[in-house]
Design a protein around this motif. Structure first.
Motif, mmCIF file in Angstrom:
data_model
loop_
_atom_site.group_PDB
_atom_site.id
_atom_site.type_symbol
_atom_site.label_atom_id
_atom_site.label_comp_id
_atom_site.label_asym_id
_atom_site.label_seq_id
_atom_site.Cartn_x
_atom_site.Cartn_y
_atom_site.Cartn_z
ATOM 1 N N GLY A 522 47.684 27.637 26.553
ATOM 2 C CA GLY A 522 46.434 28.323 26.790
ATOM 3 C C GLY A 522 46.365 29.107 28.086
ATOM 4 O O GLY A 522 47.307 29.139 28.884
ATOM 5 N N HIS A 523 45.193 29.761 28.296
ATOM 6 C CA HIS A 523 44.979 30.562 29.489
ATOM 7 C C HIS A 523 43.483 30.699 29.742
ATOM 8 O O HIS A 523 42.658 30.290 28.925
ATOM 9 N N VAL A 524 43.139 31.263 30.901
ATOM 10 C CA VAL A 524 41.742 31.417 31.311
ATOM 11 C C VAL A 524 41.496 32.878 31.650
ATOM 12 O O VAL A 524 42.229 33.472 32.452
ATOM 13 N N LEU A 525 40.454 33.446 31.048
ATOM 14 C CA LEU A 525 40.135 34.855 31.203
ATOM 15 C C LEU A 525 38.924 35.027 32.104
ATOM 16 O O LEU A 525 37.949 34.281 32.005
ATOM 17 N N GLU A 526 38.986 36.020 32.991
ATOM 18 C CA GLU A 526 37.880 36.367 33.882
ATOM 19 C C GLU A 526 37.363 37.748 33.500
ATOM 20 O O GLU A 526 38.136 38.708 33.394
ATOM 21 N N LEU A 527 36.060 37.859 33.306
ATOM 22 C CA LEU A 527 35.446 39.090 32.801
ATOM 23 C C LEU A 527 34.360 39.536 33.775
ATOM 24 O O LEU A 527 33.536 38.731 34.208
ATOM 25 N N THR A 528 34.364 40.831 34.116
ATOM 26 C CA THR A 528 33.351 41.403 35.009
ATOM 27 C C THR A 528 32.634 42.525 34.281
ATOM 28 O O THR A 528 33.255 43.526 33.898
ATOM 29 N N GLU A 529 31.326 42.363 34.078
ATOM 30 C CA GLU A 529 30.540 43.387 33.394
ATOM 31 C C GLU A 529 30.442 44.637 34.276
ATOM 32 O O GLU A 529 30.345 44.542 35.503
ATOM 33 N N ASP A 530 30.433 45.821 33.662
ATOM 34 C CA ASP A 530 30.256 47.049 34.415
ATOM 35 C C ASP A 530 28.933 47.009 35.178
ATOM 36 O O ASP A 530 27.907 46.573 34.647
ATOM 37 N N ARG A 531 28.978 47.458 36.428
ATOM 38 C CA ARG A 531 27.813 47.459 37.328
ATOM 39 C C ARG A 531 27.247 46.049 37.489
ATOM 40 O O ARG A 531 26.129 45.871 37.940
ATOM 41 N N ASN A 532 28.040 45.079 37.114
ATOM 42 C CA ASN A 532 27.614 43.679 37.142
ATOM 43 C C ASN A 532 26.290 43.484 36.414
ATOM 44 O O ASN A 532 25.474 42.632 36.776
ATOM 45 N N ASP A 533 26.105 44.261 35.367
ATOM 46 C CA ASP A 533 24.904 44.194 34.537
ATOM 47 C C ASP A 533 25.272 43.490 33.240
ATOM 48 O O ASP A 533 26.030 44.035 32.431
#
Length: 684
Positions: A522-533
């Motif tokens: 397995g693995h761990v994913l990090e997600l950042t929304e555009d404009r942090n919105d």
């Protein structure tokens, strides 16, 4: 006497697990889904096919360091006592524990004690736990079996001395719960007991002061059991639709029960969300494309749960019950502060094998819920509410907020990598930019009250969400389990537990978000929304961890070069007051040979990717539902210890957790085997 196959007790399979779990756990937790072809046979595109649409890496990472929206951070922290600014816990990481060890291992200077165990009586008139004389009635008044999601919510005005714990009960193991029998009446009662042991428990906790251990309060007015016969209302666009109507509920708005509740989340308004996960294994149903897409069995199994023998609605082949299976696989909402309230199943969030649902608040007051569909090659989803959250804690504000998940937009994720396809070779070797990363978009399934999926109306999209996501071309992932926003930074983290079928035969090949074939660890994913919105339909992403042993081929620890603890099969995630990530595991014994564990992972600065093991659970157990309360650097860590001694039997118990003082004793009702439990770890 000849026993009909459907009435035989559950038996262990011969060893067959290709991945992480024992055969018994595969059978009981998910109905052997790994032993069958994955239900997702869609031909939607993969990263390898869209690599030509790569973009500027500089643009992808532009928002990676942004902090969370002030509203989202404050509300998320308020929903989880112990979240806020602090120094975090101080501990010396423990060494990995061999998988045969029947002990709960914690750091030096810390100790653990049980909070509540399977069978502990919840109400004043509940029967005491007696393993040799169990009944459906007694179990309905006792703490349920395999505990998974947990939150411990401190009560306002209690000065840290009162709290309420909300706990999911995922599934049961009749082989170690009951003495063996061939009597049909006894076997039927065992099914009813097992049904009563599913669902959720709500229980009040008290302690003498901050830093002292918690004890559960028998007979509290807040205590509650939610189980397979509890009445639920149905909210959202699919409520009342023909696909939810049965002979017992001709209007399609009232459902009895919830089961296979896995992870969950606590809302900013103080309710708890619980995901119905592997509901398929409790039914037998007609062979239809829709049922096949959800893996619903079409024939009676000699080793299945076969609940239809004691409750006919679980036989969805029978006239009038064809739609009963459609009434499970939802996110349910329970109000732990109102034991008389009716829990709700929210159709607006879609129907699939929900691991959890976790909520944050956008700047404009809309709430956003993330969820993973825990099966091989399934998808990651996001819901954005139509209404806006009301401020304050008044009764009217809370009543309004409890309607927020009834209407809104539903999306599914598509991930695109930024590396040339040739550099993603399936081994886990980093591409030339030294990161697995890229861009993504949230594809609309329902938007502004209308279906965005050709050939499906809104109710069909929500009832058959997997089919809808197939049609719009979502990205097949490696068993997305817990998906949670970080209350300090606003970034979203998804645990991708494993997928041993990745790249095997005609299955989906490796891609940049799932970079290893036969992915066991397995693995761990990090997600950042555009404009942090969080309402945005665009995001950037990267892989924080590609799990395994530090010296293993194809592993990655966020770029950290120092010593780390081995970690495999990430399952649940949580955060402490500093924003550090805590990961519980489910499957380390079968992959790296160690007991499952709880780890802390640093997310910022030069130590980003540093993994430190905090505890290990006993043999054959899984670590679930971590909760970290760490005010001023002290505090308490809670975990659920699920299925300890899973591979044993009534006559040959493999664990005596948590009551190690009397192993082997069954006299006078004392239990000589394991009891799934909530435990607290605190300073000695």
């Amino acid at each position: 006497m000849t026993i009909a196959p459907e009435n035989r007790p559950l038996l262990a399979l011969a060893a067959h697990a290709r991945g992480k779990r024992s055969p018994v756990t595969c059978r009981l937790k998910c109905g052997d889904q790994c032993a069958h072809d994955a239900p997702n046979t869609s031909g939607n595109e993969y990263f390898r096919d869209v690599a030509s649409r790569a973009f500027s890496r500089r643009g992808a990472l532009g928002a990676a360091g942004a902090l969370a929206l002030a509203v989202g951070t404050a509300d998320a922290a308020a929903a989880h006592p112990g979240h806020g600014h602090g120094r975090g816990l101080r501990f010396t990481p423990i060494d990995p524990v061999p998988a045969s060890t029947d002990a709960l291992t914690v750091p030096q200077g810390w100790r653990w004690t049980p909070v509540i165990r399977w069978g502990d009586p919840l109400f004043r008139h509940s029967e005491e736990f007696d393993p040799e004389h169990q009944s459906e009635r007694s179990q309905l008044g006792q703490f349920g079996y395999n505990c998974d999601y947990l939150d411990v919510i401190e009560l306002d005005g209690s000065h840290g001395r009162r709290a309420v714990a909300v706990v999911n009960h995922e599934y049961t193991n009749e082989g170690i719960m009951f003495p063996p029998t061939t009597d049909p009446d006894t076997l039927a009662e065992q099914k009813r007991i097992a049904m009563a042991a599913h669902g959720l428990s709500v229980v009040e906790l008290r302690r003498s002061g901050e830093g002292r251990p918690w004890e559960y309060v028998r007979g509290s007015h807040l205590n509650r059991r939610v189980h397979v016969q509890t009445r639920f209302t149905v909210s959202g666009p699919a409520a009342g639709h023909r696909l939810l109507r049965t002979k017992d509920d001709p209007v399609g708005r009232t459902v009895l029960g919830t089961q296979n509740n896995c992870s969950g989340g606590t809302t900013p308004w103080g309710t708890v969300l619980s995901g119905e996960e592997n509901f398929h294994q409790y039914f037998v149903a007609a062979a239809t494309p829709e049922n096949a897409r959800y893996g619903i069995p079409t024939t009676v199994s000699a080793t299945g749960r076969n609940w239809w023998t004691v409750d006919p609605r679980f036989d969805a082949r029978q006239p009038g019950y064809e739609n009963e299976v459609n009434r499970f696989g939802w996110v349910v909402e329970v109000d732990p502060m109102d034991p008389d309230s009716t829990p709700v199943k929210h159709t607006a969030l879609g129907r699939f094998k929900h691991e959890s649902a976790n909520v944050r608040v956008a700047r404009d007051g809309r709430v956003v819920a993330y969820s993973g569909d825990d099966e091989r090659f399934e998808y990651v989803y996001k819901f954005v509410s139509e209404k806006r959250m009301a401020r304050g804690s008044s009764r009217a504000a809370r009543a309004h907020n409890k309607t927020l998940l009834a209407s809104g937009d539903l999306y599914v994720a598509r991930f695109t990598g930024d590396s040339p396809a040739a550099e993603i070779d399936g081994t886990g070797t980093l591409p030339s930019d030294e990161r697995f990363d890229g861009r993504g978009e949230w594809l609309p399934l329902v938007k502004n009250g209308r279906s965005r999926v050709p050939g499906m109306d809104v109710a069909e999209v929500l009832v058959f969400t997997r089919l809808a996501a197939d049609r719009v071309g979502a990205t097949k992932m490696d068993r997305p389990e817990d998906v949670q926003p970080n209350p300090v930074t606003g970034r979203v983290y998804a645990a991708l537990t494993n997928n041993t079928n990745r790249g095997v035969g005609a299955n989906a090949p490796a891609d940049e978000a799932n970079p290893r074939v036969t992915n066991r660890e397995g693995h761990v994913l990090e997600l950042t929304e555009d404009r942090n919105d969080p309402t945005s339909t665009r995001f950037s992403w990267n892989l924080l961890l590609v799990c395994g042993t530090p010296d293993g081929a194809g592993t990655y620890f966020g770029g950290y070069e120092g010593p780390v603890s081995p970690i495999s099969c990430p399952d649940n995630v949580a955060f402490d007051s500093t924003g550090a990530l805590w990961i519980s595991t489910d499957g380390q014994p079968g992959t790296i040979g160690y007991c499952d564990a709880l780890h802390r992972v640093t997310l910022e600065g030069r130590d980003r990717g540093k993994v430190e093991q905090f505890l290990a659970v006993p043999r054959e157990a899984e670590t679930c539902g971590p909760v970290v309360h760490d005010r001023d650097g002290a505090g308490t860590v809670f975990v659920c210890v699920q299925h300890p001694g899973e591979e044993g039997s009534w006559a040959d118990q493999h664990s005596f957790f948590p009551d190690y003082a009397a192993p082997g004793s069954l006299s006078r009702g004392r239990w000589g085997g394991p009891r799934p439990s909530v435990v607290q770890v605190h300073r000695a």
